[in-house]
Each structure stands twice: as C-alpha cells, then as structure tokens.
Design an enzyme around this catalytic site. Sequence first.
Site, PDB file in Angstrom:
ATOM      1  N   LYS A  42      -2.891  -4.540   2.820  1.00  0.00           N
ATOM      2  CA  LYS A  42      -2.064  -4.920   1.675  1.00  0.00           C
ATOM      3  C   LYS A  42      -2.905  -5.749   0.709  1.00  0.00           C
ATOM      4  CE  LYS A  42       1.655  -3.290   3.779  1.00  0.00           C
ATOM      5  NZ  LYS A  42       2.248  -1.997   3.361  1.00  0.00           N
TER       6      LYS A  42
ATOM      7  N   SER B  77       1.559   3.145   1.168  1.00  0.00           N
ATOM      8  CA  SER B  77       2.006   1.852   0.639  1.00  0.00           C
ATOM      9  C   SER B  77       1.032   1.245  -0.356  1.00  0.00           C
ATOM     10  CB  SER B  77       2.241   0.863   1.789  1.00  0.00           C
ATOM     11  OG  SER B  77       1.014   0.502   2.398  1.00  0.00           O
TER      12      SER B  77
END
Length: 416
Positions: A264, A208
Amino acid sequence: MSTTSVTSTNPTEGLEASMAARRTPEQLKASRALLWRELLTSLWAPLVIIGLAFIPYLMLIEFVPPASAWAQPLMQYLSLAMLIYFVGLVGGRLVFPQQQRLRHLRHEARELISEIQRIHKRVPGKISTEVSTKLAEQAVKVESASLASDAEGLEKETKALDTQATQLLGGFRKQGTWDFFSGFMKALAIAVIIRVFIIEPYRIPSGSMLPTLEIGDQVFINKFIYGVRLPFTNYVPFVIVRPPARGDVIVFNNPVQQELDFIKRVVGVPGDKVELVDGEVVINGVPQPRTLEKEDLVVYNKPDRTPWYPEHVRLYQENLDGKVHAVLQEGPSARAEHEGPYLVPPGHVFVMGDNRENSLDSRYGLGAGRGVAFVPYGNIKGKAMVVWMALGYGGWFSNLFEGTGLRTDRLFEPVR
C-alpha cells in the site's frame, strides 16, 4: 604415494607458480583471451550483464527520479539486446554441438585445475616440489590442448591429470568435499543475507494499487532503507536511512492477518490526522491537491481464479506532500462524502491503495472489515523500488494464457 616426503623450500610456491614458469607470453595471452571468450559465450553472460546494469539503475532512479525518463527505455533496450544475445547463444549450441562438447571439456579441465590449486593453498608447504612440478607439467598439457581446440586431446590430458592428482595428492583431495560443502553454505548464507537484509522480490496479487502497480507485477523492495528487521521478529532496532514518509509504497506484514503481506501507499505518518473529503486526502487540515487526468480510463482486474475484466474509472494525479502519483476513483463523486479523521499513533503509519475504492487498507481494518488499522513500523518489510518483471494483462503470449502475458512495457518501471 606420499605427499609430504619432500617439502617445497618456498611454501607459497605451488601449482600456479609452477604453471606460470612453463607458459610462454603468447600462451598466457591466448589463455586469457580464451577465458574471456568462454565467459562471454556462457548462457549466464546476458543475465550477468543485466544484473550489473540494474544495480546503478536502481541507485539512479532512487536518488535522481527524473532520470528514469531516459534510463528506463535504455534498460528495456538493453534487456531486448540481451534476450537476442541469449537466443543466439542457445542457437549456437544447437547448430555447433562440437563446440558445446569442447566447452564442456574446458569447463571440466578448469574445475580440476582450480581444485588442485585450492589444495596447494589450503596446505602450503605440505606438498612436495616434485609433486607440484609433475602436476604443473600435466596441467600445462591440458591448457595446450584447450587452446588448440583439440577435444579428443583435451579429454585425454584432463583424464591423465585427474588420475595423477588422485595418485599424488591422496588424502588432500578427499578433503575437497568439505571445501565444496562449505562453499555452498557460504553462497547460501550470502543469498539469505541479501533477501533478509537488502532486497526481496514481491508479486502484486490484486488490483488495489492500480494504476501504479498492476496484477502480476513483480517488484523489488528495499529492505534496509527504514532499518533492518531482526529475523523472525517484527522488531527494528534502529533506522538506517530514514523512517517511512508520506507517498512511499511499502510492503508490510499485515498486523491483522499475519499470514499475509500487503502493499500500500503511506498516507499518514505518526501524529498525522488523515481525512478524505469527497475522495480528496486532507492531512492535518491541509488538502492534498489532485487533478483529473482522464474521465474514462480502462484498467484490467483479475480476482483469484476469475478471468480478466475491464473497469472504467477516473484517473487523477494526486500530490501527496510533494510526491505526485496516480489514483483511481470509480465515479464523479467518491463513494463516501467524508472519511475519518484517522489519528496516526506513534510508531505506526496509515496506508491506502491507489485504487481508492477497491482497497482493503487502513480505513477498513486491513481486510479485517472492522474499524481502522494502522501498520506498526516493525511490520514494514521495505519500500517498493522498481518493477523487474510483469506478467499481467496483455503482452507477449497472452493469447496462450487466458489474457496473461509478458508486459515488456512495464519492465524496470520505477514505483512512484
């Protein structure tokens, strides 16, 4: 034998002072040189050298980011040198077993002398001058055998000192078990404090964050920059350096799936209105510019228990509030023409992965698959700083492990 019948007139004078009085300047110099030689030929020496260099490197890339252009290659060359150093030390032990035996005997002798010195310091004034003198005389014999590289003599004199210490120090020596246990607990406490409050490793489990972070990258996270979380809670009593900022790459405890930690990039901070228009980030109505760097970039992904496979994507450089970093998009147009707006509440951040169309981030409920999900400040573990190990696609020994190998090109890569 009693250890308290005749006490020293000077309570601070113990084994060390008695030994010092019996050494010649030449013996003292030779003893120090031998100690340094033993330290530099220890298998721990290469790791210690890298560790000592790594601390200023972290400070440099954090506060002077452009310096990574020369500092990272320097650290990589140092690591290669230390690897050669380590292999050489191991080889030397295999080729010269007698030296390894002598090294082991010297270690035992130093440990024994250190134990006796600790006893003197723990019970000052309770050990007689006569006892200290006898132990010092024998300890000097041990040192002389060590300096002469006489393995047989060193073993003999060390055993004699051990027997003498047992006879003369009696109950004082039995108390050394508690010293060992307390020393171990102190070391454990220091390790826990470092991991909980200062720095912690984290392994990248998914794609990701490609291309910034690859699967198998091991990163260190700064635990104190945003404020230290109280143990076993998601509560941060105060900010230490600064709150999370746009562009920071953070590791956090997923507030939706609390058994998981995610990594993230912070895109929105409290009060922001975040939107995506054809893949371009817009914050509070201001587009965050991005430029196409490569139309067909190949990256490798690997979901759990599946082989590595290539992905063909477009590489962009995104300028997020002045922080330039790479992001990926699968095609010429984003999957969604418009996403948002997302209004970031107080005490929370809005996060996204750099692999924008393959990331379970705030837009998609952080993996819950329903609605938007923000990350509370208290769930943030820290800011990712640097890749310290990379076991990803390609690299050394990848042919032996189904494509997974040591990626030396990613060692010490700053997380931007």
